[in-house]
Design an enzyme around this catalytic site. Structure first.
Site, PDB file in Angstrom:
ATOM      1  N   GLY A  32       0.758  -1.240   0.000  1.00 33.50           N
ATOM      2  CA  GLY A  32       0.000   0.000   0.000  1.00 33.50           C
ATOM      3  C   GLY A  32       0.785   1.285   0.000  1.00 33.50           C
TER       4      GLY A  32
ATOM      5  N   PRO B 277       4.378  -5.052  -1.068  1.00 34.14           N
ATOM      6  CA  PRO B 277       4.303  -3.847  -1.896  1.00 34.14           C
ATOM      7  C   PRO B 277       4.159  -4.194  -3.376  1.00 34.14           C
ATOM      8  CG  PRO B 277       6.576  -4.288  -1.312  1.00 34.14           C
ATOM      9  CD  PRO B 277       5.745  -5.291  -0.568  1.00 34.14           C
TER      10      PRO B 277
ATOM     11  N   CYS C 180     -14.697   4.486 -28.160  1.00 32.87           N
ATOM     12  CA  CYS C 180     -16.018   5.101 -28.300  1.00 32.87           C
ATOM     13  C   CYS C 180     -16.729   5.195 -26.950  1.00 32.87           C
ATOM     14  CB  CYS C 180     -16.845   4.286 -29.294  1.00 32.87           C
ATOM     15  SG  CYS C 180     -18.035   5.265 -30.206  1.00 32.87           S
TER      16      CYS C 180
END
Length: 431
Positions: free
Chosen positions: A253, A291, A359
């Site tokens: 984190g 991590p 799109c």
């Protein structure tokens, strides 16, 4: 809206392995305009030296302390990236059987693998048990029972750690906050003792640890310590219940710099964690970290080429060949990625939204950026090494980008660009 911008750009703050030389952006010693011309765009570019530097920041922080760092490979699962971390001695945090197969393919040590995730299937459990993973991070009592059945049927014992949800606000984007009561992850801290008692009673399981993960892109380490106190209280309760814990897993984190953040260093986190463990009498515990972003996020860029410039009274658009299917984070999280011209032009700039050809109105990569660009210019989106290519899709029947690893003055294509034949392989029509 216009402003004057110099052609000589400073080094990318927080990205020392990407820099301007002779007016051209480089990855280490490779000019990125050359890469774009030879390999085309969109193109993910990684720096081998940046990966090594990020890993070394954790090694320096650990020193001689008992810590296992497992790369959270959901951030970037390219085999070349995984091989670099395996060479450097990393463990791996996986969330699927497919990720385990990638670790094994690059020679990663399964005894340094932790298997996380809320929805592990029986075949994935069997594969991981057979491989000999270090630990299953279990997220529900139902998962405990399934894992017990699978391991017992195999005549094996599966090591388990329960992912505890400490109900801590990580103060990050709600989509990447994982430690609150309303999140799908983990076992509520109030129910954890009962879950551990169940785990200890089931055949085929061995309780070895306590695990939590409160969120991603944390730029303040105080939430870690809110969670840590709750976990240590739980470990006290487990000891009273006769359940011994070998390791404590605090997840990952730690954040990175996308714009002006000043994320904490691994050393700042580890020093405080071990101070607290010592104070609570748990200095003997083996610590694990998972991590992802902080190891790879600033080791990668996404190159894209301007196709058209579209001006209107309301907005100006730079339409590029990369899109939300190549880099989803801006559309999904409204995430900010720094944007640089590979070969900056002198003179006045204008404000542009940088958008792709997909799109969807949500297909944008950067908004309200000051640019002086023309058709054919190559732009670099910074901090694209984490949650970039791994989240790419084939929406609008678009092939995913190629990936390149730069090593000094050399570069290696570590994933070929997808072709339309690749996309249609495996599909059939009715007779």
């Amino acid at each position: 809206m216009t402003s004057s911008a110099p052609v000589n750009q400073p080094e990318l703050a927080g990205h020392p392995h990407f820099h301007y030389r002779g007016g051209v952006l480089h990855a280490e010693d490779v000019a990125l305009d050359t890469l774009a011309a030879e390999l085309g765009t969109p193109l993910y570019v990684y720096s081998r030296a940046a990966l090594a530097a990020a890993w070394q920041s954790y090694r320096d922080a650990i020193g001689g302390r008992p810590v296992l760092v497992c790369f959270g490979m959901k951030a970037n699962s390219n085999l070349a990236v995984l091989k670099e971390f395996a060479r450097m001695g990393a463990g791996f945090d996986i969330v699927s059987g497919g990720e385990l197969q990638r670790v094994l393919a690059v020679g990663g040590d399964p005894s340094r693998v932790v298997f996380s995730g809320v929805g592990k299937q029986a075949w994935e459990m069997r594969m991981a048990i057979e491989a000999g993973v270090k630990c299953f991070n279990v997220e529900s009592q139902a998962e405990l029972r399934r894992l017990s059945r699978v391991a017992h049927e195999m005549g094996k014992v599966a090591p388990v750690s329960l992912r505890v949800n400490p109900d801590v606000d990580a103060q990050t984007h709600p989509y990447i906050s994982t430690g609150l009561k309303e999140n799908k992850f983990g076992i509520a801290i109030e129910a954890a003792l009962d879950a551990y008692r169940l785990a200890a009673s089931l055949p085929g399981l061995k309780v070895v640890g306590v695990d939590c993960h409160i969120g991603s892109q944390l730029t303040d380490i105080s939430p870690y310590f809110d969670a840590l106190e709750k976990l240590l209280d739980l470990i006290d309760q487990l000891a009273s219940a006769g359940i011994t814990i070998e390791h404590l897993d605090l997840g990952g984190g730690l954040g990175i710099r996308y714009t002006d953040e000043v994320p904490p260093s691994p050393k700042a986190l580890l020093d405080r964690v071990f101070d607290r463990l010592q104070a609570r009498g748990y200095g003997h515990l083996h610590l694990m970290l998972e991590p992802g972003r902080s190891l790879v996020g600033n080791a990668g860029l996404l190159l894209t080429t301007v196709q058209f410039l579209k001006h209107s009274d309301a907005r100006n658009f730079a339409i590029v060949d990369a899109a939300m299917n190549d880099l989803l984070r801006p559309s999904l999280y409204e995430a900010y990625h720094g944007l640089r011209a590979v070969t900056p032009r002198p003179g006045a700039t204008q404000e542009y939204d940088v958008v792709g050809p997909v799109c969807e109105s949500g297909d944008w990569l950067a908004r309200q950026r000051q640019l002086h660009v023309e058709e054919g210019d190559v732009l670099a989106l910074e901090s694209a090494g984490a949650y970039g290519m791994v989240m790419a899709s084939n929406y609008n029947s678009r092939g995913r980008p190629a990936e390149v690893m730069v090593d000094g003055a050399k570069y290696y294509v570590v994933r070929q660009r997808e072709t339309i034949e690749d996309l249609m392989r495996g599909e059939t029509t009715l007779p």
